[in-house]
Design a protein around this motif. Sequence first.
Motif, PDB file in Angstrom:
ATOM      1  N   LEU A   1      88.232  23.445  83.452  1.00 27.21           N
ATOM      2  CA  LEU A   1      87.578  22.959  82.236  1.00 27.21           C
ATOM      3  C   LEU A   1      86.564  21.849  82.486  1.00 27.21           C
ATOM      4  O   LEU A   1      85.530  21.804  81.826  1.00 27.21           O
ATOM      5  N   LYS A   2      86.855  20.982  83.418  1.00 26.12           N
ATOM      6  CA  LYS A   2      85.980  19.838  83.619  1.00 26.12           C
ATOM      7  C   LYS A   2      84.838  20.126  84.595  1.00 26.12           C
ATOM      8  O   LYS A   2      83.681  19.876  84.279  1.00 26.12           O
ATOM      9  N   HIS A   3      85.154  20.661  85.753  1.00 25.88           N
ATOM     10  CA  HIS A   3      84.154  20.695  86.816  1.00 25.88           C
ATOM     11  C   HIS A   3      83.538  22.049  87.127  1.00 25.88           C
ATOM     12  O   HIS A   3      82.528  22.115  87.822  1.00 25.88           O
TER      13      HIS A   3
ATOM     14  N   LYS B   1      76.069  18.170  94.221  1.00 22.09           N
ATOM     15  CA  LYS B   1      76.924  17.403  95.129  1.00 22.09           C
ATOM     16  C   LYS B   1      78.343  17.321  94.581  1.00 22.09           C
ATOM     17  O   LYS B   1      79.311  17.490  95.329  1.00 22.09           O
ATOM     18  N   MET B   2      78.469  17.058  93.307  1.00 22.87           N
ATOM     19  CA  MET B   2      79.795  16.997  92.684  1.00 22.87           C
ATOM     20  C   MET B   2      80.504  18.340  92.808  1.00 22.87           C
ATOM     21  O   MET B   2      81.695  18.401  93.098  1.00 22.87           O
ATOM     22  N   ARG B   3      79.763  19.401  92.565  1.00 17.10           N
ATOM     23  CA  ARG B   3      80.340  20.748  92.577  1.00 17.10           C
ATOM     24  C   ARG B   3      80.948  21.083  93.937  1.00 17.10           C
ATOM     25  O   ARG B   3      81.966  21.763  94.014  1.00 17.10           O
ATOM     26  N   LEU B   4      80.331  20.597  94.999  1.00 15.14           N
ATOM     27  CA  LEU B   4      80.845  20.856  96.344  1.00 15.14           C
ATOM     28  C   LEU B   4      82.232  20.249  96.549  1.00 15.14           C
ATOM     29  O   LEU B   4      83.021  20.747  97.350  1.00 15.14           O
ATOM     30  N   HIS B   5      82.530  19.192  95.830  1.00 19.52           N
ATOM     31  CA  HIS B   5      83.776  18.456  96.050  1.00 19.52           C
ATOM     32  C   HIS B   5      84.870  18.745  95.027  1.00 19.52           C
ATOM     33  O   HIS B   5      86.043  18.521  95.322  1.00 19.52           O
TER      34      HIS B   5
END
Length: 170
Positions: free
Chosen positions: A90-92, A74-78
């Motif tokens: 670097l972070k996501h 879910k985070m990756r989608l945003h």
Amino acid sequence: PSGRSGLMVVSDEALEKYLDESAWTWELQAFVRARSIAGDQKLRDRLDDLRRAILMKKRDAEVLKCDVVSMRNKMRLHVTSDASDNLFGLKHDPGGIVDIEFMVQYAVLAYAEKYPELTVYTDNIRQLDTLAEVGCIDEADAGVLKAAYITYRALQHEAILSGQADSVDP
């Protein structure tokens, strides 16, 4: 607890009940990193004890894995970088800081019941060290993850301080 619908402040008993009975996995992941930094020592000790007790609860490893992977997806989608820019966020981005943090959080939640020493530290580096010491992950893998995490964080800090985006040439 309870997001925007909840109270801003709750008793330690209410927090314990919430974490034990109602918390989402991502809230438990955040609790892996929780630490008190100021305030009454008795309350700080109570929070440390509560953190240990919650982290050491028995969990279904498969359900935990599915929850963590689902949250990460879910985070990756945003927040994942645009692949067309040919840069590594670097972070996501996959393999970045957040992936390492999620792996560590999963492992602490999955294994703390058997290895209470996993509840001692709140930072990723010492948690990785402890995961390797107790045999949950290979020493070499822990070393690679720590080196990547330290490098990524240093590059991220450098980018922030220089007013740049936290993306680098792969």
